[in-house]
Design an enzyme around this catalytic site. Structure first.
Site: not given
Length: 258
Positions: A24, A159, A166, A198
């Site tokens: 991550s 997306y 975002k 992930r």
């Protein structure tokens, strides 16, 4: 006059949220900060997730605490405990994002109100709440870092709802930088290029997105977790003391040609 080496984090105390596993982005940031001498407290989303995040904490000899940012009391408890263990906070890295699969994979036009609001709460507003809780523990100033993506500035295929979320996060960074600047607290968003995490695996056709980035980026490759971590370490260090309020791309130059 005491002169400190600008790329050392010795004596710095940091809280890093969003460790999912060793691959991550939060883990990459933690490894870089630890390698430069920072003391850390790490967090993951839940008790169940601790088994996957624990190897990172063990490697860095850092406390690992669960925190679901949707639960206000858990976020309060995390900050309180981290500040108590470290004796205050000098930097915080917020590497958290989530949206319901049905809203992430569908059209933004069709997104549900509940899904959109949850995505905004977890991925964006949690950064503001985190800052408010950390502010009293940054008496001598500090740094707050969050993670964005190119989809905040451009309509990136697949997306979905995370693009507007975002985008709001990047705007939030600018406002927080203005509000917290007088207290010496700097705020940034980092915008990494696509890497196999992930979280990213939940995006449709993510492999195609990575291939396209690798082919089109000026450096003709993807960035690494280490490179992302190194940028975060620089931004929270004294070498970046004159910077705040920016979204900083680390994507092998992909954003300039896409």
């Amino acid at each position: 006059m005491t002169i400190s080496f600008p790329f050392s984090l010795a004596g710095k105390r940091g809280l890093i949220l969003g460790v999912a596993n060793e691959h991550s982005i939060a883990a990459g940031c933690a490894r870089a900060a630890h390698g430069l001498g920072a003391q850390l407290v790490l967090s993951c989303v839940s008790d169940k997730a601790m088994q996957y995040a624990a190897p990172v904490a063990l490697e860095l000899q850092a406390p690992l605490l669960p925190c679901d940012v949707e639960q206000e009391f858990e976020l309060e408890q995390l900050v309180r405990e981290a500040a108590a263990q470290l004796g205050g906070l000098d930097f915080v890295v917020h590497s958290i994002a989530w949206a319901p699969a049905e809203d992430l994979h569908g059209r933004v036009t069709d997104s549900s109100s509940s899904g959109f609001l949850r995505a905004m709460n977890i991925s964006c507003h949690s950064f503001a709440r985190l800052a408010r809780l950390c502010e009293p523990h940054m008496a001598d100033g500090g740094s707050l870092i969050t993670m964005s993506y190119l989809g905040a500035a451009e309509a990136v295929a697949n997306y979905g709802v995370m693009g507007p979320v975002k985008s709001a996060l990047e705007s939030l960074v600018r406002y927080m930088a203005v509000e917290l600047g007088p207290k010496g607290i700097r705020v940034h968003a980092m915008s990494p290029g696509p890497i196999p995490t992930r979280a990213a695996s939940g995006l449709a056709e993510f492999d195609s997105l990575m291939r396209h980035a690798e082919e089109k980026a000026p450096l003709r490759r993807l960035v690494t977790l280490d490179e992302i971590g190194n940028l975060a370490a620089f931004l929270v260090g004294d070498g970046a003391a004159g910077m705040t309020g920016q979204t900083i791309y680390i994507d092998a130059g992909y954003h300039i040609v896409n």
